[in-house]
Design a protein around this motif. Structure first.
Motif, PDB file in Angstrom:
ATOM      1  N   UNK A   1      -8.610   6.363   5.557  1.00  0.00           N
ATOM      2  CA  UNK A   1      -7.592   7.167   4.738  1.00  0.00           C
ATOM      3  C   UNK A   1      -6.388   7.133   6.128  1.00  0.00           C
ATOM      4  N   UNK A   2      -6.432   7.590   7.235  1.00  0.00           N
ATOM      5  CA  UNK A   2      -5.561   7.786   8.196  1.00  0.00           C
ATOM      6  C   UNK A   2      -5.207   6.494   8.771  1.00  0.00           C
ATOM      7  N   UNK A   3      -6.253   5.618   9.565  1.00  0.00           N
ATOM      8  CA  UNK A   3      -5.886   4.601  10.245  1.00  0.00           C
ATOM      9  C   UNK A   3      -5.746   3.382   9.207  1.00  0.00           C
ATOM     10  N   UNK A   4      -6.712   3.417   8.390  1.00  0.00           N
ATOM     11  CA  UNK A   4      -6.631   2.099   7.438  1.00  0.00           C
ATOM     12  C   UNK A   4      -5.310   2.191   6.679  1.00  0.00           C
ATOM     13  N   UNK A   5      -5.305   3.107   5.868  1.00  0.00           N
ATOM     14  CA  UNK A   5      -4.252   3.278   4.628  1.00  0.00           C
ATOM     15  C   UNK A   5      -2.844   3.756   5.304  1.00  0.00           C
ATOM     16  N   UNK A   6      -2.932   4.923   5.999  1.00  0.00           N
ATOM     17  CA  UNK A   6      -1.605   5.620   6.438  1.00  0.00           C
ATOM     18  C   UNK A   6      -1.235   4.803   7.665  1.00  0.00           C
ATOM     19  N   UNK A   7      -1.863   4.384   8.355  1.00  0.00           N
ATOM     20  CA  UNK A   7      -1.452   3.633   9.727  1.00  0.00           C
ATOM     21  C   UNK A   7      -1.200   1.990   9.513  1.00  0.00           C
ATOM     22  N   UNK A   8      -1.817   1.714   8.327  1.00  0.00           N
ATOM     23  CA  UNK A   8      -1.902   0.288   7.616  1.00  0.00           C
ATOM     24  C   UNK A   8      -2.580  -0.554   8.568  1.00  0.00           C
ATOM     25  N   UNK A   9      -3.587  -0.091   9.065  1.00  0.00           N
ATOM     26  CA  UNK A   9      -4.503  -1.128  10.070  1.00  0.00           C
ATOM     27  C   UNK A   9      -5.453  -1.920   9.004  1.00  0.00           C
ATOM     28  N   UNK A  10      -5.622  -1.176   7.682  1.00  0.00           N
ATOM     29  CA  UNK A  10      -6.391  -2.245   6.972  1.00  0.00           C
ATOM     30  C   UNK A  10      -7.543  -1.357   6.573  1.00  0.00           C
ATOM     31  N   UNK A  11      -7.940  -1.121   5.408  1.00  0.00           N
ATOM     32  CA  UNK A  11      -9.290  -0.686   4.676  1.00  0.00           C
ATOM     33  C   UNK A  11     -10.495  -1.236   5.155  1.00  0.00           C
ATOM     34  N   UNK A  12     -10.628  -2.581   4.997  1.00  0.00           N
ATOM     35  CA  UNK A  12     -11.805  -3.138   5.438  1.00  0.00           C
ATOM     36  C   UNK A  12     -11.993  -3.116   6.668  1.00  0.00           C
ATOM     37  N   UNK A  13     -11.207  -3.522   7.519  1.00  0.00           N
ATOM     38  CA  UNK A  13     -11.369  -3.664   9.222  1.00  0.00           C
ATOM     39  C   UNK A  13     -11.711  -2.199   9.554  1.00  0.00           C
ATOM     40  N   UNK A  14     -11.060  -0.920   9.286  1.00  0.00           N
ATOM     41  CA  UNK A  14     -11.422   0.283   9.734  1.00  0.00           C
ATOM     42  C   UNK A  14     -12.743   0.640   9.145  1.00  0.00           C
ATOM     43  N   UNK A  15     -12.965   0.156   8.049  1.00  0.00           N
ATOM     44  CA  UNK A  15     -14.180   0.672   7.552  1.00  0.00           C
ATOM     45  C   UNK A  15     -15.380  -0.029   8.274  1.00  0.00           C
ATOM     46  N   UNK A  16     -15.336  -1.511   8.381  1.00  0.00           N
ATOM     47  CA  UNK A  16     -16.234  -2.072   9.160  1.00  0.00           C
ATOM     48  C   UNK A  16     -16.525  -1.557  10.551  1.00  0.00           C
ATOM     49  N   UNK A  17     -15.318  -1.426  11.103  1.00  0.00           N
ATOM     50  CA  UNK A  17     -15.425  -0.593  12.693  1.00  0.00           C
ATOM     51  C   UNK A  17     -16.313   0.269  12.559  1.00  0.00           C
ATOM     52  N   UNK A  18     -15.795   1.369  11.878  1.00  0.00           N
ATOM     53  CA  UNK A  18     -16.876   2.625  11.712  1.00  0.00           C
ATOM     54  C   UNK A  18     -18.248   2.611  11.395  1.00  0.00           C
ATOM     55  N   UNK A  19     -18.393   1.726  10.481  1.00  0.00           N
ATOM     56  CA  UNK A  19     -19.754   1.089   9.971  1.00  0.00           C
ATOM     57  C   UNK A  19     -20.662   0.596  11.058  1.00  0.00           C
ATOM     58  N   UNK A  20     -20.152  -0.267  11.892  1.00  0.00           N
ATOM     59  CA  UNK A  20     -20.743  -0.559  13.023  1.00  0.00           C
ATOM     60  C   UNK A  20     -21.014   0.473  13.929  1.00  0.00           C
ATOM     61  N   UNK A  21     -19.953   1.254  14.166  1.00  0.00           N
ATOM     62  CA  UNK A  21     -20.115   2.436  15.223  1.00  0.00           C
ATOM     63  C   UNK A  21     -21.430   3.396  14.829  1.00  0.00           C
ATOM     64  N   UNK A  22     -21.745   3.303  13.282  1.00  0.00           N
ATOM     65  CA  UNK A  22     -22.613   4.581  13.387  1.00  0.00           C
ATOM     66  C   UNK A  22     -23.815   3.701  12.596  1.00  0.00           C
ATOM     67  N   UNK A  23     -23.785   2.348  12.903  1.00  0.00           N
ATOM     68  CA  UNK A  23     -25.008   1.707  12.388  1.00  0.00           C
ATOM     69  C   UNK A  23     -25.157   1.909  10.707  1.00  0.00           C
ATOM     70  N   UNK A  24     -23.813   1.877  10.214  1.00  0.00           N
ATOM     71  CA  UNK A  24     -23.987   1.854   8.742  1.00  0.00           C
ATOM     72  C   UNK A  24     -24.573   3.349   7.842  1.00  0.00           C
ATOM     73  N   UNK A  25     -24.691   4.130   8.835  1.00  0.00           N
ATOM     74  CA  UNK A  25     -25.071   5.459   8.142  1.00  0.00           C
ATOM     75  C   UNK A  25     -23.668   6.155   6.999  1.00  0.00           C
ATOM     76  N   UNK A  26     -24.022   6.424   5.949  1.00  0.00           N
ATOM     77  CA  UNK A  26     -23.211   6.940   4.855  1.00  0.00           C
ATOM     78  C   UNK A  26     -23.749   8.378   4.487  1.00  0.00           C
ATOM     79  N   UNK A  27     -22.705   9.223   4.114  1.00  0.00           N
ATOM     80  CA  UNK A  27     -23.373  10.378   3.628  1.00  0.00           C
ATOM     81  C   UNK A  27     -23.967  10.324   1.952  1.00  0.00           C
ATOM     82  N   UNK A  28     -25.028  11.257   1.950  1.00  0.00           N
ATOM     83  CA  UNK A  28     -25.413  11.235   0.578  1.00  0.00           C
ATOM     84  C   UNK A  28     -24.285  11.624  -0.577  1.00  0.00           C
ATOM     85  N   UNK A  29     -23.461  12.496  -0.029  1.00  0.00           N
ATOM     86  CA  UNK A  29     -22.434  13.078  -0.909  1.00  0.00           C
ATOM     87  C   UNK A  29     -21.187  13.207   0.297  1.00  0.00           C
ATOM     88  N   UNK A  30     -20.156  12.654  -0.486  1.00  0.00           N
ATOM     89  CA  UNK A  30     -18.604  13.047   0.196  1.00  0.00           C
ATOM     90  C   UNK A  30     -17.844  13.878  -0.914  1.00  0.00           C
TER      91      UNK A  30
END
Ligand code: TYD
Length: 231
Positions: free
Chosen positions: A117-146
């Protein structure tokens, strides 16, 4: 609502624990809701780990200082995205995964969606790029609930009062993009999100979060803690 049974097991891909993230704009009331949920789960005998991003670890506190408390323009947008991702990588590896593995409930004030939301959307770095960066960082761990606490930009600004960090100082249109970024994420994956109007009374919000956790327990196959390869 206090009669409700909390989840005994979790669909997290990281162990027996339960991983819940609180997201939303600045001033949405995330930490209050995390605290209230944590109190309720502790009363039920669960081990609860409260944490946050950025700054949930010793390294993270240094990164938090660097990324939030410099002067305007002191961190370039891509460096900003990388610092948040570095904080997240270390946080997940050293705190979140070990806690989930021993069966704890981890309640984090912000996670990966904040970067989208902040870097991808608001800073306009790109949703997919920023999400992929973080998914790599956390070895794809997502919350059970957000839990997304949605607050109108003006209301958020009024609630947080004197602005103090570099992101909070950004103009209203930046925070409007943040808000849309969060809502867009939730719309893409409704099974994994609970979107709440953060202007509702705190006890109503807490009740809604408890109810959703109860239904998550009832359908433990409904979500997975690890992002699929194609997402
Ligand atoms: P937060 O700790 O919620 O702020 P506060 O201590 O004022 O309640 O979040 C700090 C700021 O960092 C907030 O403005 C959102 C921003 N942020 C990002 O831009 N990207 C991220 O990935 C994360 C985790 C936070």
């Amino acid at each position: 609502m206090s009669q409700q049974t909390p989840p005994e097991t979790a669909p997290s891909g990281a162990g027996r624990g339960l991983f819940v993230a609180f997201e939303g704009g600045d001033g949405a009331g995330k930490s209050t809701q995390a605290r209230l949920l944590g109190e309720w789960l502790s009363e039920q005998g669960r081990e609860v780990v409260h944490t946050r991003e950025p700054g949930g670890t010793t390294l993270g506190r240094t990164l938090r200082e660097l990324v939030l408390h410099g002067e305007d323009g002191s961190v370039s947008p891509r460096a900003e995205a990388l610092i948040f991702a570095a904080d997240r990588a270390h946080h997940v590896a050293t705190l979140v995964r070990p806690a989930l593995a021993r069966g704890a409930v981890v309640l984090t004030d912000r996670y990966l969606d904040s970067s989208v939301a902040y870097q991808g959307a608001a800073r306009e770095l790109g949703h997919e790029e920023v999400r992929d960066l973080s998914l790599w960082a956390v070895e794809r761990l997502l919350p059970d609930l957000t839990v997304l606490l949605d607050v109108p930009t003006r209301e958020g600004r009024a609630r947080r009062g004197d602005v103090h960090d570099r992101l909070e100082r950004e103009a209203d249109d930046f925070h409007d993009r943040v808000r849309r970024g969060f809502l867009d994420l939730a719309a893409r994956d409704p099974d994994r999100y609970l979107v709440l109007d953060a202007t509702r009374p705190a006890d109503e919000l807490t009740a809604a979060v408890r109810a959703r956790l109860g239904s998550l327990d009832a359908h433990p196959g409904g979500t997975s803690g690890v992002a699929g390869a194609g997402r």
